[in-house]
Design an enzyme around this catalytic site. Structure first.
Site, short mmCIF file in Angstrom:
data_model
loop_
_atom_site.label_atom_id
_atom_site.label_comp_id
_atom_site.label_asym_id
_atom_site.label_seq_id
_atom_site.Cartn_x
_atom_site.Cartn_y
_atom_site.Cartn_z
N GLU A 93 0.83 -1.20 0.00
CA GLU A 93 0.00 0.00 0.00
C GLU A 93 0.87 1.25 0.00
OE1 GLU A 93 -3.96 -1.78 2.18
OE2 GLU A 93 -2.45 -0.88 3.47
N CYS A 338 -0.54 6.20 9.86
CA CYS A 338 0.67 5.52 10.33
C CYS A 338 0.33 4.21 11.02
CB CYS A 338 1.41 6.36 11.36
SG CYS A 338 2.08 7.87 10.77
N1 SAH Z 1 9.96 0.75 9.58
C1 SAH Z 1 10.10 2.17 9.40
C2 SAH Z 1 9.11 2.73 8.40
C3 SAH Z 1 7.66 2.66 8.84
S1 SAH Z 1 7.16 4.26 9.26
C4 SAH Z 1 9.99 2.86 10.73
O1 SAH Z 1 9.65 2.21 11.70
O2 SAH Z 1 10.29 4.03 10.82
C5 SAH Z 1 5.67 4.03 10.09
C6 SAH Z 1 5.61 4.93 11.28
O3 SAH Z 1 4.35 4.77 11.94
C7 SAH Z 1 6.66 4.59 12.30
O4 SAH Z 1 7.10 5.75 12.92
C8 SAH Z 1 5.90 3.73 13.26
O5 SAH Z 1 6.51 3.66 14.51
C9 SAH Z 1 4.56 4.44 13.30
N2 SAH Z 1 3.45 3.61 13.72
C10 SAH Z 1 3.34 2.27 13.62
N3 SAH Z 1 2.16 1.86 14.11
C11 SAH Z 1 1.51 2.98 14.51
C12 SAH Z 1 0.22 3.21 15.06
N4 SAH Z 1 -0.61 2.21 15.30
N5 SAH Z 1 -0.13 4.48 15.34
C13 SAH Z 1 0.71 5.50 15.08
N6 SAH Z 1 1.93 5.34 14.54
C14 SAH Z 1 2.33 4.09 14.26
#
Ligand code: SAH
Length: 345
Positions: A93, A338
């Site tokens: 996605e 996110c």
């Molecule tokens: N693996 C990389 C790229 C993914 S970015 C990384 O971790 O940076 C996706 C972002 O969304 C990351 O900052 C992650 O921590 C955040 N994220 C993941 N699950 C989330 C959620 N349920 N609510 C808000 N942010 C979330």
């Protein structure tokens, strides 16, 4: 699936060599390269400055693997989510996030993810494979087209915050960014690209050594080892000490500000001690903290902290001269925010 080679795996040099080896002129390679990248051609038939025989010869030898936007969903806030089908039928996605002045593409770097962040929906999908450079590039092109179509302007920014851990597919991410920033591709400025990582120290150092020009974001969520390990178990391997050392190295080499992504959860990291630990962790270099809203992913294990805790964080950070922004979620109603990318559709 075809057994012919994907022509987009070839560099410009290799394309030129291919034509020479076939008794044609090297510059045909340049022409084809332009069709493949700058013009995102999906078939050899459209390459009208080549003879019919040449186009047939190419079709005989190669395929053009291209992503296909299978489902496009639009959120009430304007956010668009693409479910993108790959040549082997796997799906990732990507998201278009519009504001009044920008269009940001949030792209995936892997099919699924090998990390195990407890709060992230993508973590529940097994990592199937890395995306190829062209598959990353195509997501960007698709969003650029949608931005022109629906918002009357080109794409302005890219964040590698979709599915996957970009630094665990570093070479392909780098190749994709090369194409995105090259005048022979999309010609975008690397300063408008952010690569987000959960923190792979060795690769952060490698990025610094490679002298990359894009920006770095780190999904930190806690600056206390025990807490971070409990919500991001791979922290047991890549500890905060190693992460910080790598970030210091990055800053010394690049002098580029580091952005931290941080969700404050009730009962997990919402105390003054947690905020103080964050300050102590990131004070060594100019930093920006994005406090992002938690997007619930169904099991209720995590809950967004109270507004009071968010204010405590912003005050603590500001008092220590750390730039802080509070980010509202976008595209929640279509599971595009996110941590919500999980191929539900
Ligand atoms: N693996 C990389 C790229 C993914 S970015 C990384 O971790 O940076 C996706 C972002 O969304 C990351 O900052 C992650 O921590 C955040 N994220 C993941 N699950 C989330 C959620 N349920 N609510 C808000 N942010 C979330």
């Amino acid at each position: 699936m075809s057994t012919k080679k994907d022509i987009r795996a070839l560099t410009k040099e290799q394309l030129r060599d291919f034509f020479v080896a076939n008794g044609d002129k090297a510059f045909r390679g340049n022409q084809v390269y332009e069709w493949l990248w700058q013009k995102s051609a999906h078939s050899f038939d459209v390459m009208t400055n080549l003879s019919k025989e040449t186009r047939e010869m190419l079709a005989h030898n190669f395929v053009i693997n291209h992503i296909k936007v299978d489902v496009m969903q639009r959120s009430s806030d304007g956010t668009i989510k693409n479910a993108v089908r790959l040549h082997d039928d796997l799906v990732v996605e990507s998201v278009l996030i519009p504001t009044s002045t920008r269009t940001t593409a949030c792209v995936s770097s892997q099919v699924g993810c090998s990390l195990d962040c407890r709060f992230c929906a993508t973590a529940r999908l097994k990592r199937m494979r890395n995306l190829n450079p062209d598959e990353i590039y195509d997501q960007v092109v698709a969003i650029d087209n949608e931005s022109r179509l629906y918002f009357d302007r080109p794409l302005s920014n890219i964040v590698f915050m979709g599915m996957g851990e970009p630094l665990m597919n570093y070479n392909n991410v780098l190749k994709a960014i090369d194409k995105i920033t090259s005048p022979e591709g999309l010609g975008m400025s690397p300063k408008r690209i952010i690569v987000s990582t959960s923190g792979v120290p060795k690769m952060i150092k490698k990025m610094a050594d490679d002298n990359v020009k894009f920006k770095l974001a780190v999904s930190l969520h806690s600056a206390v080892d025990e807490i971070r390990t409990s919500i991001m178990p791979f922290n047991a391997t890549f500890s905060l000490t190693d992460l910080r050392e790598a970030l210091q190295y990055w800053y010394e080499k690049t002098k580029s500000r580091i952005t931290y992504e941080y969700v404050v959860w009730k009962g997990i990291n919402d105390t003054q001690k947690d905020a103080d630990a964050l300050v102590a962790f990131c004070r060594f270099a100019p930093s920006k903290v994005n406090l992002i809203e938690y997007n619930p992913i169904d099991d209720g294990m995590f809950q967004q902290a109270a507004q009071k805790a968010i204010s405590m964080y912003t005050e603590t950070l500001e008092r220590n001269n750390i730039v802080v922004t509070v980010r509202r979620s976008r595209g929640k109603d279509i599971d595009a925010a996110c941590g919500q990318l999980a191929n539900k559709s």
